[in-house]
Scaffold this active site. Structure first.
Site, PDB file in Angstrom:
ATOM      1  N   GLU A 133       0.827  -1.206   0.000  1.00 39.16           N
ATOM      2  CA  GLU A 133       0.000   0.000   0.000  1.00 39.16           C
ATOM      3  C   GLU A 133       0.870   1.269   0.000  1.00 39.16           C
ATOM      4  O   GLU A 133       1.774   1.403   0.836  1.00 39.16           O
ATOM      5  CB  GLU A 133      -0.912   0.001   1.225  1.00 39.16           C
ATOM      6  CG  GLU A 133      -1.855  -1.191   1.273  1.00 39.16           C
ATOM      7  CD  GLU A 133      -2.450  -1.406   2.648  1.00 39.16           C
ATOM      8  OE1 GLU A 133      -2.415  -0.462   3.469  1.00 39.16           O
ATOM      9  OE2 GLU A 133      -2.928  -2.514   2.921  1.00 39.16           O
ATOM     10  N   GLU A 153      -4.692  -6.676   3.173  1.00 41.55           N
ATOM     11  CA  GLU A 153      -3.462  -7.423   3.462  1.00 41.55           C
ATOM     12  C   GLU A 153      -3.567  -8.889   3.064  1.00 41.55           C
ATOM     13  O   GLU A 153      -2.584  -9.495   2.622  1.00 41.55           O
ATOM     14  CB  GLU A 153      -3.111  -7.294   4.954  1.00 41.55           C
ATOM     15  CG  GLU A 153      -2.545  -5.957   5.358  1.00 41.55           C
ATOM     16  CD  GLU A 153      -3.590  -4.860   5.442  1.00 41.55           C
ATOM     17  OE1 GLU A 153      -3.213  -3.669   5.481  1.00 41.55           O
ATOM     18  OE2 GLU A 153      -4.807  -5.197   5.482  1.00 41.55           O
ATOM     19  N   PHE A 179       2.615  -1.703   8.786  1.00 39.60           N
ATOM     20  CA  PHE A 179       2.758  -1.962  10.217  1.00 39.60           C
ATOM     21  C   PHE A 179       2.625  -3.454  10.510  1.00 39.60           C
ATOM     22  O   PHE A 179       1.794  -4.141   9.936  1.00 39.60           O
ATOM     23  CB  PHE A 179       1.706  -1.184  11.010  1.00 39.60           C
ATOM     24  CG  PHE A 179       1.871   0.300  10.921  1.00 39.60           C
ATOM     25  CD1 PHE A 179       2.814   0.965  11.690  1.00 39.60           C
ATOM     26  CD2 PHE A 179       1.084   1.041  10.050  1.00 39.60           C
ATOM     27  CE1 PHE A 179       2.968   2.339  11.601  1.00 39.60           C
ATOM     28  CE2 PHE A 179       1.227   2.420   9.958  1.00 39.60           C
ATOM     29  CZ  PHE A 179       2.175   3.065  10.735  1.00 39.60           C
ATOM     30  N   ILE A 214      -0.173  -7.793  10.037  1.00 42.34           N
ATOM     31  CA  ILE A 214       0.156  -9.162   9.644  1.00 42.34           C
ATOM     32  C   ILE A 214      -0.909 -10.135  10.144  1.00 42.34           C
ATOM     33  O   ILE A 214      -1.073 -11.230   9.601  1.00 42.34           O
ATOM     34  CB  ILE A 214       1.558  -9.553  10.165  1.00 42.34           C
ATOM     35  CG1 ILE A 214       2.181 -10.619   9.255  1.00 42.34           C
ATOM     36  CG2 ILE A 214       1.521 -10.037  11.619  1.00 42.34           C
ATOM     37  CD1 ILE A 214       3.664 -10.837   9.491  1.00 42.34           C
ATOM     38  N   HIS A 253      -0.989   0.043  15.864  1.00 46.39           N
ATOM     39  CA  HIS A 253       0.140   0.362  14.992  1.00 46.39           C
ATOM     40  C   HIS A 253       1.485   0.270  15.725  1.00 46.39           C
ATOM     41  O   HIS A 253       2.465   0.862  15.282  1.00 46.39           O
ATOM     42  CB  HIS A 253      -0.002   1.781  14.413  1.00 46.39           C
ATOM     43  CG  HIS A 253      -1.196   1.964  13.551  1.00 46.39           C
ATOM     44  ND1 HIS A 253      -2.461   2.175  14.058  1.00 46.39           N
ATOM     45  CD2 HIS A 253      -1.331   1.972  12.202  1.00 46.39           C
ATOM     46  CE1 HIS A 253      -3.324   2.305  13.075  1.00 46.39           C
ATOM     47  NE2 HIS A 253      -2.668   2.183  11.927  1.00 46.39           N
TER      48      HIS A 253
END
Length: 323
Positions: free
Chosen positions: A29, A60, A83, A87, A129
């Site tokens: 991104e 993601e 960040f 994940i 974050h």
């Protein structure tokens, strides 16, 4: 040698590998013309073009799925997840597809994939974050996990990760992006799975990685003023782990503290503690010490400062360990 920042060391590694191998491409991104939220991919879109620096929608799971499929097809994708917290959305693709494909194919299908993610706090960016979730990843067979602390290390380890035929999660602490250091002008690599002694010492070993390497080195200087000589071992790679370096240092100093930014409970320090307890318990003159963050979501604003291990906290804990 050139003195550059952690951020530019990453950028140079990406640029060099994209120039060396046309199958290397970036996906994520805002990494194209904007150059990434933190400026890490700046100028790469201009040099390498839209086909090799691909901006994506905010998904993601889709980004990771695209990358896993591309890696299986013979490309070498580098995912920018921005960040580390994000994940969690891509874990199915990462842990059930990328990590297992080589094994399930009987070694016939390789997955040369790098997942870059900014980890850790220090920016007061809140609970979504700022996390450090490396212990989740080191529990997955088939993955490699890298967490460098200096410009020299981040460039050499990133190049090695890109050239590796296995999926690598490459963690970069956001508060280190501006840290500067000497980086060779010529091509070089650092092998995965090799720790580095950042400071020699004889009284106590600190085992650490990422931002806490710098915090530990600051603490070591203060401890030297009161006669405690600290050795600082920077793991650099968590999976595979350099057990030999850990045990060698512990047997040298006979005291050990493990420092990491993630919460103490079920953190990676527990794995290191177990290794030392199993293989070097009779070399210790004091119990193993773990110094880590408070078991809490990352608070907002200045409250974050009370969460993480500090220089003062490390100094206090090491002093008690050496009494």
């Amino acid at each position: 040698m050139t003195n550059i920042s952690f951020r530019w060391a990453i950028n140079h590694a990406l640029d060099e590998e994209m120039s060396r191998d046309e199958k290397v491409f970036l996906v994520g991104e805002d990494i194209g013309k904007p150059g990434g939220v933190f400026g890490i991919t700046r100028n790469l879109h201009t040099k390498h073009g839209d086909l090799r620096v691909k901006d994506t929608p905010i998904s993601e799971e889709a980004i990771m799925g695209l990358a896993v499929g591309s890696a299986i097809a013979g490309y070498r994708p580098i995912v920018d997840l921005m960040f580390m917290d994000f994940i969690t959305i891509a874990m199915e693709q990462l842990t059930n597809q990328a990590a297992k494909t080589f094994y399930l194919s009987g070694g016939k299908i390789k997955v040369p994939l790098v997942v870059r993610a900014l980890a850790g706090g220090g920016f007061r960016a809140g609970a979504h974050h700022s996390q450090t979730l490396e212990s989740w990843l080191t529990h997955v067979p088939g993955l490699k996990v890298v967490y460098p602390s200096t410009p020299y290390d981040v460039k050499g380890l990133l190049i090695s990760s890109i050239r590796d035929d296995n999926p690598v999660v490459f963690l970069e602490h956001k508060s280190l992006l501006g840290v500067k250091g000497e980086v060779p002008d010529e091509e070089y690599t650092i092998p995965l799975g090799k720790a580095d002694i950042k400071r020699q010492g004889k009284d106590v070993t600190i085992i650490t990685y990422g931002r806490m390497v710098h915090t530990s080195l600051e603490a070591a200087v203060k401890l030297s003023d009161i006669g405690i000589d600290v050795e600082v071992v920077d793991l650099r790679t968590l999976l595979p782990l350099d057990k030999e370096a850990i045990l060698k240092s512990v047997k040298k100093t006979n005291r050990v503290a493990i420092v990491h930014e993630a919460v103490k409970e079920s953190g990676f320090g527990a794995e290191i503690s177990s290794i030392i307890a199993e293989e070097a318990i009779y070399d210790l003159d004091a119990p193993i010490k773990r110094i880590a963050s408070v078991f809490s979501p990352i608070p907002v604003g200045e409250l974050e400062d009370y969460l993480y291990p500090t220089v003062e906290k490390i100094v206090s804990e090491i002093k008690s360990l050496c009494e």
